[in-house]
Scaffold this motif. Structure first.
Motif, mmCIF file in Angstrom:
data_model
loop_
_atom_site.group_PDB
_atom_site.id
_atom_site.type_symbol
_atom_site.label_atom_id
_atom_site.label_comp_id
_atom_site.label_asym_id
_atom_site.label_seq_id
_atom_site.Cartn_x
_atom_site.Cartn_y
_atom_site.Cartn_z
ATOM 1 N N GLU A 1 1.446 7.606 -6.357
ATOM 2 C CA GLU A 1 0.369 8.365 -6.610
ATOM 3 C C GLU A 1 0.852 9.875 -6.036
ATOM 4 O O GLU A 1 0.399 10.766 -6.719
ATOM 5 N N GLU A 2 1.705 9.860 -4.963
ATOM 6 C CA GLU A 2 1.954 11.203 -4.517
ATOM 7 C C GLU A 2 3.052 11.769 -5.201
ATOM 8 O O GLU A 2 3.139 13.099 -5.475
ATOM 9 N N SER A 3 4.105 11.055 -5.808
ATOM 10 C CA SER A 3 5.293 11.475 -6.360
ATOM 11 C C SER A 3 5.847 11.070 -7.766
ATOM 12 O O SER A 3 6.857 11.112 -8.078
ATOM 13 N N PRO B 1 10.240 12.927 -4.497
ATOM 14 C CA PRO B 1 10.842 12.134 -5.355
ATOM 15 C C PRO B 1 12.483 12.370 -5.587
ATOM 16 O O PRO B 1 12.727 13.671 -5.682
ATOM 17 N N CYS B 2 13.116 11.377 -5.265
ATOM 18 C CA CYS B 2 14.718 11.491 -5.559
ATOM 19 C C CYS B 2 15.305 10.830 -6.767
ATOM 20 O O CYS B 2 15.000 9.780 -7.227
ATOM 21 N N THR C 1 0.890 -1.215 0.079
ATOM 22 C CA THR C 1 -0.066 -0.029 0.293
ATOM 23 C C THR C 1 0.744 1.462 -0.100
ATOM 24 O O THR C 1 0.566 2.306 -0.812
ATOM 25 N N ASP C 2 2.049 1.205 0.876
ATOM 26 C CA ASP C 2 2.880 2.379 0.881
ATOM 27 C C ASP C 2 3.436 2.522 -0.297
ATOM 28 O O ASP C 2 3.634 3.661 -0.965
ATOM 29 N N SER C 3 3.687 1.548 -1.118
ATOM 30 C CA SER C 3 4.669 1.951 -2.484
ATOM 31 C C SER C 3 3.625 2.451 -3.443
ATOM 32 O O SER C 3 4.039 3.289 -4.004
ATOM 33 N N ILE C 4 2.223 2.018 -3.380
ATOM 34 C CA ILE C 4 1.284 2.622 -4.482
ATOM 35 C C ILE C 4 1.150 4.042 -4.069
ATOM 36 O O ILE C 4 1.146 5.090 -4.851
ATOM 37 N N ALA D 1 9.677 7.803 -9.387
ATOM 38 C CA ALA D 1 10.902 8.227 -9.265
ATOM 39 C C ALA D 1 11.995 6.993 -8.938
ATOM 40 O O ALA D 1 11.589 5.826 -8.816
ATOM 41 N N GLU D 2 13.216 7.247 -8.821
ATOM 42 C CA GLU D 2 14.009 6.102 -8.554
ATOM 43 C C GLU D 2 14.258 5.874 -7.238
ATOM 44 O O GLU D 2 14.219 4.662 -6.790
ATOM 45 N N TYR D 3 13.858 6.795 -5.991
ATOM 46 C CA TYR D 3 13.661 6.601 -4.764
ATOM 47 C C TYR D 3 13.002 7.754 -4.035
ATOM 48 O O TYR D 3 12.867 8.786 -4.664
ATOM 49 N N TYR D 4 12.318 7.617 -2.737
ATOM 50 C CA TYR D 4 11.508 8.494 -2.241
ATOM 51 C C TYR D 4 11.934 8.879 -0.792
ATOM 52 O O TYR D 4 12.255 7.983 0.152
ATOM 53 N N ASP D 5 11.911 10.047 -0.201
ATOM 54 C CA ASP D 5 11.980 10.335 1.261
ATOM 55 C C ASP D 5 10.992 9.579 1.996
ATOM 56 O O ASP D 5 9.692 9.792 1.534
#
Ligand code: 9WN
Length: 419
Positions: free
Chosen positions: A386-388, A401-402, A379-382, A391-395
């Motif tokens: 949806e938010e960002s 998005p980073c 759920t967190d992955s999706i 991206a390659e990775y996320y805070d």
């Protein structure tokens, strides 16, 4: 919404598709990367099985004679990436790097095979890949576990796929920087330097490359000659899972010798994994083989251990450990404990969330009966997508998005999770 995200993910894959291989993202990574390809093939397999098989076959077309599958294949020259073929100096007709990466292909091939709609094609292509993947696994145990401990060591942080993890800091400090030829980084012109490794780390990455090159990339020598020899629980879990999946696949295809060998690798590996358990931290940790000591670092490598068949009580403890991390982050699973002093939510493998690792942890937890935590991770992955975006990775706290954008394996994981 769901179909919308899948369509967007497919567009990312299409953009990075170079016909017989994909690049991780345009600009920052213009070549084929090893574990990126294996995981990205899982995404393709949902709508183009032939293309999924091709992705993995292309990777194995560049396997070295000794069995190693390199971490980068430089199909077409592009000076937008450093270090390029001249730095690696591996003297291959189509140049490759000289090190390897997490061997997740055995897992991916079995999964693509099991789900295949075109069974005849799957059988033909899996049968051809089987001995090549097995040769790679044998290469690992022969060259990276010379004492027969059941666990392999990586000899360069890039091999882990978690390049600047806090796990390597202490051991990496022993890698010299004298004699490193002057160089210009290219990554920081594509991505925010605050999201990337430091210049000091880059010098050490390159020192190791130069050192291995001076030994002619002779894998029978590199392990003992490297000042950096690290037993990573995440890396070993991937290898063990791939061995065990290859054993099942080989059994189905009647390749009994490969099945027996692979099963033996996996069983020995699972037993040895327990030596990496850290009671105080409640998770697995790395073992610094060059220094002969455990590294007390609460990173995601020790949670990724759940990708292989660790005992159920250990899987339960890993799920509990992730529940504790959830008290200090909004999105699971941060690549380093947010309460640790070295944590950096934007800097690559020192805090951010990576969807591929989420996917593997979640998959392992499902197999071990930890469906609740697995669901939370999916759920967190999706939510992150949806938010960002892709991206390659996320805070893990702000979802910023980073790194690179329009990222292939991130998109592939979305297709996997939503199907
Ligand atoms: C070095 C391609 C790769 C991933 C790695 C990730 C990053 C390369 C780099 O990008 O590493 O291999 O130049 O930073 O750390 O996991 O395979 O996506």
């Amino acid at each position: 919404m769901r179909q919308d995200l899948i369509d967007q993910a497919r567009a990312v894959l299409a953009r990075n598709d170079r016909g017989h291989y994909t690049v991780p993202t345009h600009g920052l990574y213009p070549f084929q990367w090893n574990w990126d390809s294996a995981l990205s093939a899982l995404g393709f397999a949902h709508y183009d099985e032939a293309r999924a098989w091709t992705e993995i076959e292309t990777l194995f077309d560049h396997q070295w004679e000794d069995g190693k599958v390199p971490h980068i294949i430089f199909h077409e020259m592009d000076d937008g990436y450093f270090p390029g073929p001249d730095v690696w100096g591996t003297a291959r007709r189509i140049p490759t790097s000289g090190i390897t990466q997490p061997p997740v292909t055995g897992f991916a091939v079995r999964r693509i095979f099991d789900r295949a709609r075109d069974k005849a094609m799957a059988e033909r292509r899996a049968r051809a890949l089987l001995p090549r993947i097995h040769a790679w696994h044998k290469w690992f145990y022969r060259n990276r576990d010379p004492q027969g401990t059941g666990l392999v060591a990586i000899i360069h942080p890039w091999e882990s796929g978690r390049d600047n993890s806090v796990d390597w800091d202490e051991a990496f400090a022993r890698v010299p920087t004298e004699g490193v030829a002057p160089f210009q980084r290219r990554d920081t012109s594509h991505a925010n330097p605050a999201h990337r490794p430091t210049d000091e780390q880059y010098k050490r990455y390159i020192w190791l490359v130069q050192h291995f090159r001076s030994l002619g990339w002779d894998n029978t020598r590199l392990h003992d000659a490297s000042p950096f020899r690290m037993v990573d629980p995440g890396f070993n879990a991937i290898l063990i899972r791939s061995c065990s999946d290859l054993a099942d696949l080989a059994q189905q295809l009647g390749e009994t010798e490969i099945a027996a060998d692979s099963r033996a690798f996996a069983e020995r590996g699972i037993a040895a994994m327990d030596s990496l358990w850290h009671d105080g931290l409640g998770q697995y940790v790395c073992f610094d083989r060059a220094a002969g000591k455990q590294i007390d670092s609460p990173s995601i490598g020790g949670l990724l251990a759940a990708f292989c068949a660790i005992p159920h009580a250990r899987a339960q403890a890993v799920a509990a450990r992730i529940a504790t991390l959830a008290e200090s982050a909004r999105f699971m699973v941060p690549s380093h404990d947010p309460t640790a002093p070295e944590y950096d939510g934007l800097r690559y493998w020192r805090g951010p969330v990576w969807l591929i690792v989420n996917y593997m942890i979640s998959d392992g937890l499902k197999e071990a009966g930890q469906a609740g935590m697995a669901q939370r991770i999916d759920t967190d992955s999706i939510r992150l997508i949806e938010e960002s975006g892709f991206a390659e990775y996320y805070d893990p706290i702000t979802a910023e998005p980073c790194g690179g954008g329009s990222f292939t394996w991130t998109a592939a994981m979305v297709i996997e999770i939503l199907n």
